[in-house]
Design a protein around this motif. Structure first.
Motif, mmCIF file in Angstrom:
data_model
loop_
_atom_site.group_PDB
_atom_site.id
_atom_site.type_symbol
_atom_site.label_atom_id
_atom_site.label_comp_id
_atom_site.label_asym_id
_atom_site.label_seq_id
_atom_site.Cartn_x
_atom_site.Cartn_y
_atom_site.Cartn_z
ATOM 1 N N PRO A 6 0.763 -1.235 0.138
ATOM 2 C CA PRO A 6 -0.065 -0.015 0.013
ATOM 3 C C PRO A 6 0.752 1.292 -0.132
ATOM 4 O O PRO A 6 0.299 2.467 -0.365
ATOM 5 N N CYS A 10 -0.812 2.397 -4.838
ATOM 6 C CA CYS A 10 -1.843 1.972 -3.867
ATOM 7 C C CYS A 10 -3.072 2.559 -4.550
ATOM 8 O O CYS A 10 -4.234 2.303 -4.129
ATOM 9 N N GLN A 174 -4.614 -7.078 3.327
ATOM 10 C CA GLN A 174 -5.198 -5.584 2.960
ATOM 11 C C GLN A 174 -5.278 -5.487 1.596
ATOM 12 O O GLN A 174 -6.242 -4.784 0.667
ATOM 13 N N ARG A 193 -5.757 7.004 1.742
ATOM 14 C CA ARG A 193 -5.013 6.057 2.041
ATOM 15 C C ARG A 193 -4.982 5.630 3.402
ATOM 16 O O ARG A 193 -5.236 4.441 3.502
ATOM 17 N N ARG A 197 -6.740 2.326 4.770
ATOM 18 C CA ARG A 197 -6.252 1.154 5.359
ATOM 19 C C ARG A 197 -6.909 0.851 6.727
ATOM 20 O O ARG A 197 -6.981 -0.258 7.397
ATOM 21 N N GLY A 202 -6.179 -2.168 1.250
ATOM 22 C CA GLY A 202 -4.788 -1.534 0.638
ATOM 23 C C GLY A 202 -4.724 -0.757 -0.581
ATOM 24 O O GLY A 202 -3.799 -0.067 -0.895
#
Length: 231
Positions: A6, A10, A174, A193, A197, A202
């Protein structure tokens, strides 16, 4: 199966805009090859009836920038027949040389798992290296077992912030999940992001766009980075 961390690539970008109408969106996406995991490639709500030269050229630009393409295919929640879906995948491979498929409007119930498993097998037999399912919500866990990535959220930013994540997602990395968020503020876009998460995804993407095609508005981060010319 392709796996990326990630912190690297990502972004899963649904680039639902014609390259002739908004070339800056495509240029900015290509300029961000270091952070874009995949672009969902969608010439005509699918491959259309014939290859389009502007999309052929745009695909080549993204590929040269190291950005893999996922051919968009509507599965109509399992109502489209197997052969019809596979024919779309074949057209993408023949016309645009995509690296994978994005099976949109995917079902969520366990009784359609066999149908989607057959589609995943067929896609991989046609050299699709990545099979992404988009039910837009958390489906039966079996879908995460047959796909490389499942989009477990597609919706507005307010709903995303309060998303409830089922416990079974902790059985998977993830990087098996992605979130697509529209109607997002600049702050939401900047923090997508981290928010994704926290919700065990991810891969992610956020846009301030809204309406029938919110994905025609490119994520601000991509445009700003593209202007600077640095990934």
């Amino acid at each position: 199966m392709t796996t990326r961390g990630p912190g690297e690539r990502c972004l899963l970008v649904p680039l639902y805009v014609h390259p002739g109408a908004d070339p800056a969106a495509w240029e900015a996406t290509a300029a961000n090859g270091a952070t874009v995991a995949w672009v969902v490639f969608n010439p005509a709500s699918g491959p259309g009836g014939a290859p389009q030269s502007e999309f052929v050229e745009a695909a080549a630009v993204l590929r040269a920038a190291g950005v893999p393409l996922l051919g968009y295919v509507d599965t109509d929640y399992g109502r489209r027949g197997h052969h019809e879906v596979v024919a779309d995948i074949e057209r993408y491979q023949e016309w645009y040389r995509v690296e994978g498929v994005f099976l949109d409007q995917a079902a969520t119930a366990p009784d359609l798992l066999a149908h989607y498993r057959r589609l995943a097998v067929a896609a991989r037999s046609l050299e699709a290296r990545q099979v992404v399912l988009n039910p837009g919500t958390h489906p039966d866990p079996g879908y995460a077992e047959l796909a490389d990535v499942v989009v477990t959220f597609e919706g507005g930013a307010d709903s995303h912030r309060s998303l409830l994540v089922p416990g079974w997602t902790s059985d998977f990395p993830q990087q098996r999940f992605a979130h697509l968020v529209h109607g997002a503020s600049l702050e939401d876009c900047a923090g997508i992001r981290e928010t994704a998460r926290r919700h065990r995804a991810g891969y992610c993407y956020a846009t301030p766009g809204s309406g029938d095609n919110p994905w025609s508005v490119v994520m601000p981060e991509l445009l700003l980075t593209g202007v600077r010319g640095t990934p």
